[in-house]
Design a protein around this motif. Sequence first.
Motif, PDB file in Angstrom:
ATOM      1  N   ASP A  73       0.825  -1.217   0.000  1.00 32.68           N
ATOM      2  CA  ASP A  73       0.000   0.000   0.000  1.00 32.68           C
ATOM      3  C   ASP A  73       0.856   1.263   0.000  1.00 32.68           C
ATOM      4  O   ASP A  73       0.397   2.326  -0.439  1.00 32.68           O
ATOM      5  CB  ASP A  73      -0.920   0.009   1.226  1.00 32.68           C
ATOM      6  N   ILE A  78       2.575   2.712  -4.211  1.00 33.47           N
ATOM      7  CA  ILE A  78       1.687   2.865  -5.362  1.00 33.47           C
ATOM      8  C   ILE A  78       2.137   4.091  -6.149  1.00 33.47           C
ATOM      9  O   ILE A  78       2.076   5.213  -5.651  1.00 33.47           O
ATOM     10  CB  ILE A  78       0.215   3.035  -4.923  1.00 33.47           C
ATOM     11  N   LYS A 106      -0.813   8.146 -10.203  1.00 32.28           N
ATOM     12  CA  LYS A 106      -1.714   7.854 -11.321  1.00 32.28           C
ATOM     13  C   LYS A 106      -1.894   6.361 -11.568  1.00 32.28           C
ATOM     14  O   LYS A 106      -2.432   5.964 -12.606  1.00 32.28           O
ATOM     15  CB  LYS A 106      -1.230   8.542 -12.608  1.00 32.28           C
ATOM     16  N   ARG A 107      -1.436   5.524 -10.631  1.00 32.41           N
ATOM     17  CA  ARG A 107      -1.663   4.088 -10.745  1.00 32.41           C
ATOM     18  C   ARG A 107      -2.490   3.613  -9.560  1.00 32.41           C
ATOM     19  O   ARG A 107      -2.481   4.211  -8.488  1.00 32.41           O
ATOM     20  CB  ARG A 107      -0.343   3.315 -10.789  1.00 32.41           C
ATOM     21  N   SER A 108      -3.191   2.515  -9.761  1.00 30.29           N
ATOM     22  CA  SER A 108      -4.063   1.978  -8.720  1.00 30.29           C
ATOM     23  C   SER A 108      -3.362   0.882  -7.940  1.00 30.29           C
ATOM     24  O   SER A 108      -2.298   0.390  -8.331  1.00 30.29           O
ATOM     25  CB  SER A 108      -5.330   1.403  -9.369  1.00 30.29           C
ATOM     26  N   VAL A 109      -3.985   0.481  -6.852  1.00 34.93           N
ATOM     27  CA  VAL A 109      -3.485  -0.662  -6.093  1.00 34.93           C
ATOM     28  C   VAL A 109      -3.525  -1.915  -6.965  1.00 34.93           C
ATOM     29  O   VAL A 109      -2.594  -2.730  -6.960  1.00 34.93           O
ATOM     30  CB  VAL A 109      -4.314  -0.867  -4.804  1.00 34.93           C
ATOM     31  N   ALA A 110      -4.603  -2.068  -7.744  1.00 29.61           N
ATOM     32  CA  ALA A 110      -4.727  -3.243  -8.613  1.00 29.61           C
ATOM     33  C   ALA A 110      -3.582  -3.299  -9.623  1.00 29.61           C
ATOM     34  O   ALA A 110      -3.010  -4.372  -9.871  1.00 29.61           O
ATOM     35  CB  ALA A 110      -6.072  -3.228  -9.334  1.00 29.61           C
ATOM     36  N   TRP A 111      -3.228  -2.153 -10.214  1.00 22.77           N
ATOM     37  CA  TRP A 111      -2.105  -2.122 -11.162  1.00 22.77           C
ATOM     38  C   TRP A 111      -0.824  -2.560 -10.466  1.00 22.77           C
ATOM     39  O   TRP A 111      -0.046  -3.350 -11.013  1.00 22.77           O
ATOM     40  CB  TRP A 111      -1.929  -0.713 -11.728  1.00 22.77           C
ATOM     41  N   SER A 112      -0.601  -2.064  -9.259  1.00 22.18           N
ATOM     42  CA  SER A 112       0.631  -2.366  -8.528  1.00 22.18           C
ATOM     43  C   SER A 112       0.699  -3.837  -8.147  1.00 22.18           C
ATOM     44  O   SER A 112       1.765  -4.458  -8.223  1.00 22.18           O
ATOM     45  CB  SER A 112       0.725  -1.491  -7.278  1.00 22.18           C
ATOM     46  N   GLU A 160      -7.184  -2.636   0.213  1.00 26.04           N
ATOM     47  CA  GLU A 160      -8.204  -2.858  -0.809  1.00 26.04           C
ATOM     48  C   GLU A 160      -8.593  -4.322  -0.911  1.00 26.04           C
ATOM     49  O   GLU A 160      -7.758  -5.222  -0.769  1.00 26.04           O
ATOM     50  CB  GLU A 160      -7.701  -2.351  -2.156  1.00 26.04           C
ATOM     51  N   LEU A 191      -8.799  -8.202  -5.200  1.00 27.46           N
ATOM     52  CA  LEU A 191      -7.628  -8.074  -6.049  1.00 27.46           C
ATOM     53  C   LEU A 191      -7.249  -9.401  -6.711  1.00 27.46           C
ATOM     54  O   LEU A 191      -6.151  -9.539  -7.250  1.00 27.46           O
ATOM     55  CB  LEU A 191      -6.444  -7.528  -5.240  1.00 27.46           C
TER      56      LEU A 191
END
Length: 490
Positions: free
Chosen positions: A112, A115, A118-124, A161, A164
């Motif tokens: 968390d 990150i 401009k990127r999301s947790v899902a992207w990471s 989040e 995922l």
Amino acid sequence: MQFNVNHSAFDAIDTDALVIFLFDDEDAASLTALSGTHTALFNSLKDQNLLASKVGQVTPLIGHADLPASQVLLIGAGSRAKLSENNFIKVIKATLKALKQAKVSSASLALDDLIPAKRSVAWSVEKATELMLTGLYQYDTTKSKKADSNKLERLDYLVAEQNLDTAIRTGRALAHGMNVARELGNLPANICNPDYLVEQANNLADAYDEISVEVLGQKEMEALGMGSFLAVTQGSANPPYVIVMKYNGGKSDEKPHVLVGKGLTFDAGGISIKPAAGMEDMKYDMLGAASVFGTLNTLAELKPALNVIGVICAAENMCSGTATRPGDVVTSMSGKTIEVINTDAEGRLVLCDALTYVDRFEPASVVDIATLTGAVIVGLGHHPTAVYANNEELQQQLVSAGQASWDRGWPMPLWEEYNEELESPFADLRNIGAGRAAGSITAAAFLSEFTRDYNWAHLDIAGTGWTTAKEGATGRPVGMLTRYLLDRLS
């Protein structure tokens, strides 16, 4: 390796190693939480200047019985305000290296805190999963001593989040596909020849019900009039093939997206023979085909509702008494005649017939992928893939897919003026431009002559499919291609 999402506090996790990220401009939430319960330890580390925040630097904490794990690894991540995708990748790679050296079987990452803007947790989570699995790949197929087995069996992402699972699943499938492409690319040409690619296609079809395979041999290619393709292969003892792999995940009446991969399993240059220095690297001339294999492998794991056809141009370009000569004129499947000025400009000669062949599928789009020109490395280096297209929307979709997956491409021009460089007094066109200028563009312009009837793009991956022999094949552009195709889901 097993990947999980864990919402537990530090004092409730069960892990061999806890990874926390250090920034030079602010304390991450996880560092604040940990140092708050171990004030004396962290004050001592700060007083001794032992907390290294430079990107990729590792400060291991070992032997402190009251820490949440037997090993706590503090990984430098640079500036939090300037955390980019590139630094994210460097930090994750440093994390994996540290975990491998620590020889732990489980680890938890305070993701968390890492990150990029401009990127999301899902992207990471997706990108970290991909990087972890591609980072564990080691080529040892032709070595007598095999690589040590991976001890890391479980990785937990400490994030708030929920939901995922898709990110983990996508990252895993992408890594598997990239590693398939890398393995094919790294294999020597005496193993990975055209017959071997046919075998791998059949293996993929055996593994996944959604994939079927059809193979065109030399007789079928002759019957179709693939004179350009066959002109490349006539100097080799290994027979050529057009391998058609169909992923059938969509409705039967849904138009397919077609990927065409250049599969020159070795390119000696033919009569226009390459210099001896570095010729061993010409086993990588099939990386376009390898990326098609990798992308189909990824799709077969993810099972999206799409129809995708992968077409592999499997061949060798060798020197012999039967090899095509500079100055020969050959007739392509389209009927257009081609003056062969340079037999080392062979990729476009096999691709043009394949691009004519795929028109029968009434494709929604066609993307060919090829290590086509050294000129593209001069122009773009090893960072972006060159993206050409006869349709501006398709070009932008691919560039956007590369940006989203961080497997980036750069849009290149295909102005009609470049086609003038291909005029020949003896044939409809010549296979290289009249001069050295814009070699990658004139190669793409040549291919564009055979793609008038559908939306088409060309990816020149000579600079991105591999960089050095030590590093080997990269697995690119499996990420870009997969994201482009997944974005086509309605």
